[in-house]
Design a protein around this motif. Sequence first.
Motif, PDB file in Angstrom:
ATOM      1  N   THR A   1       9.152   4.261  -5.608  1.00 43.63           N
ATOM      2  CA  THR A   1       9.485   2.904  -5.146  1.00 43.63           C
ATOM      3  C   THR A   1      10.359   2.974  -3.896  1.00 43.63           C
ATOM      4  OG1 THR A   1      11.410   2.942  -6.619  1.00 43.63           O
ATOM      5  CG2 THR A   1       9.413   1.886  -7.461  1.00 43.63           C
ATOM      6  N   CYS A   2      10.516   1.822  -3.278  1.00 41.28           N
ATOM      7  CA  CYS A   2      11.383   1.735  -2.098  1.00 41.28           C
ATOM      8  C   CYS A   2      12.819   1.577  -2.617  1.00 41.28           C
ATOM      9  CB  CYS A   2      10.939   0.535  -1.278  1.00 41.28           C
ATOM     10  SG  CYS A   2      11.863   0.374   0.233  1.00 41.28           S
TER      11      CYS A   2
ATOM     12  N   THR B   1       5.176   2.788  -0.785  1.00 34.43           N
ATOM     13  CA  THR B   1       6.393   3.228  -0.096  1.00 34.43           C
ATOM     14  C   THR B   1       5.977   4.088   1.105  1.00 34.43           C
ATOM     15  OG1 THR B   1       7.582   3.169  -2.196  1.00 34.43           O
ATOM     16  CG2 THR B   1       8.546   4.525  -0.457  1.00 34.43           C
ATOM     17  N   SER B   2       6.755   4.045   2.173  1.00 37.43           N
ATOM     18  CA  SER B   2       6.425   4.754   3.421  1.00 37.43           C
ATOM     19  C   SER B   2       5.937   6.187   3.172  1.00 37.43           C
ATOM     20  CB  SER B   2       7.670   4.795   4.311  1.00 37.43           C
ATOM     21  OG  SER B   2       7.633   5.916   5.162  1.00 37.43           O
TER      22      SER B   2
ATOM     23  N   GLN C   1       8.173   9.730   2.387  1.00 38.63           N
ATOM     24  CA  GLN C   1       7.928  10.517   1.169  1.00 38.63           C
ATOM     25  C   GLN C   1       7.596  11.975   1.505  1.00 38.63           C
ATOM     26  OE1 GLN C   1       5.653   8.620  -2.147  1.00 38.63           O
ATOM     27  NE2 GLN C   1       5.142   7.136  -0.569  1.00 38.63           N
TER      28      GLN C   1
ATOM     29  N   ARG D   1      15.287   5.226   1.463  1.00 43.17           N
ATOM     30  CA  ARG D   1      14.795   4.186   0.552  1.00 43.17           C
ATOM     31  C   ARG D   1      13.721   4.764  -0.381  1.00 43.17           C
ATOM     32  NH1 ARG D   1      17.894   2.547  -0.588  1.00 43.17           N
ATOM     33  NH2 ARG D   1      17.169   0.579  -1.445  1.00 43.17           N
ATOM     34  N   LEU D   2      14.093   5.765  -1.128  1.00 47.21           N
ATOM     35  CA  LEU D   2      13.161   6.387  -2.075  1.00 47.21           C
ATOM     36  C   LEU D   2      13.763   6.439  -3.471  1.00 47.21           C
ATOM     37  CD1 LEU D   2      11.624   9.524  -0.303  1.00 47.21           C
ATOM     38  CD2 LEU D   2      10.488   7.378  -0.895  1.00 47.21           C
TER      39      LEU D   2
ATOM     40  N   GLN E   1      14.007  -1.623  -5.500  1.00 46.66           N
ATOM     41  CA  GLN E   1      12.655  -2.182  -5.674  1.00 46.66           C
ATOM     42  C   GLN E   1      12.181  -2.009  -7.109  1.00 46.66           C
ATOM     43  OE1 GLN E   1       9.024  -0.422  -3.980  1.00 46.66           O
ATOM     44  NE2 GLN E   1       8.421  -2.495  -3.389  1.00 46.66           N
TER      45      GLN E   1
ATOM     46  N   LYS F   1       3.334  -3.710  -7.204  1.00 44.60           N
ATOM     47  CA  LYS F   1       3.823  -3.077  -5.966  1.00 44.60           C
ATOM     48  C   LYS F   1       2.798  -3.246  -4.839  1.00 44.60           C
ATOM     49  CE  LYS F   1       5.565   1.272  -4.053  1.00 44.60           C
ATOM     50  NZ  LYS F   1       6.575   0.774  -3.123  1.00 44.60           N
TER      51      LYS F   1
END
Length: 416
Positions: free
Chosen positions: A101-102, A280-281, A285, A255-256, A106, A273
């Motif tokens: 997730t972010c 997520t980016s 990742q 943001r992980l 999130q 999601k």
Amino acid sequence: MSTAWKSRYALRTKDLKSSTIRELLKITQKPEIISFAGGLPAPDVFPLDRFQEACRRVLELNGHQALQYGATEGYEPLREMIARHIARYGIKAKADNVLITCGSQQALDLIGKLFINAGDRVLVEAPTYLGALQAFDVYGAEYVSVHTDHDGLRTDLLEERLRSGPKFMYVLPNFQNPGGTTLSEGRRHQLVLLADKYGIPIIEDDPYGQLRYEGEHLPPLVVIDRENLRRDEGYSIGNVIYLSTFSKTLAPGLRLGWIVAPPDVIAKLVQLKQGADLHTSTFTQVVAYEVAKDNFLDEHVKLIRKVYRERRDVMLESLKKYFPPEVTWTHPQGGLFLWVTLPEGMDCNKLFQTALNENVAFVPGDCFYARNGFDNEGCRHMRLNFSYGQPEQIREGIRRLSVAIKMQLRSPHVNH
Ligand SMILES: Cc1ncc(COP(=O)(O)O)c(C=O)c1O
């Protein structure tokens, strides 16, 4: 004619407040202020060289994948790495149980979206993580609050509250934000048993579990649930959803975060999601995987523990040295925060203004209580962060705060 946006806002936005902490952070960013308000990791421990090297390698060797759309579930090698990593804490999950997730924030939002109908009750600790309340508020959550003490959630008070039928419990067993307290092993077992008895699932939020500075590691609720109640049934069922994040062990700017849950819950969260952000980016990742691999994360966490343990100790020593005897505080075994209790009659929001005049800031305790959850109690508390400041700043900040407290104690408006 311009559009009247306000009249078009959805009903669920009616009671939303912006986070007190975010507002405070704006005031406390002045350079002359020593701030214990944010929950920020120390930027001096971010592994910049390792990130630089990882970015270069990713772009050179895997650039086309890293810059492409990816699976909603997350980057497979990272999910597998997380599954291996948490297995060491007894959480026997497969990559299929992991959703990236972010950030954990999130994860909280997706959980709110999946489980909360307007008016549903969520059982929370008092105090609890403000960001969870913000995430759940949007879905119209009502709250059932349960007191905490130095051993975490008061499980002796739990049974009666569970009878009111909350949808789920949201619990922070390790070095709680904001309290800094840790749920004792006995209470962990009691909590899991009661959750099972009443059929109320648990959301276990564990961003700080690896940042332990003293004492023994305690088993996560998800492990107790599985080992004691679900023998031989694998990870396809279970009463606990587990959340964690790289924010406090690598860097929050990534943001992980991740959710560990039974596959059918993961499948549902994946649908939600997709609507939120597709995934997520990918780049972040893949870079995080490159940074964390080959045991780097474990080595790095050792460094963080060393730095934060020292800062915690400096704060505890300074509190003992400067604070008046009427004031008490928690002794966190890990994490980023401690929780101060002021004498009866003192109001942290008033103290906040006095403290700002002394160029020091903290978060007043009342924002960590759910609506209808012992609202006035928060006024006697404040949350202090010890991970961000250098030891010298921590000493000076606590000295300044003690001046503000002593001034407030002498004020004729304080009755005690
Ligand atoms: C208890 C708790 N949960 C979740 C979060 C969100 O973390 P992130 O979104 O950075 O992973 C935080 C952040 O401070 C936290 O303290």
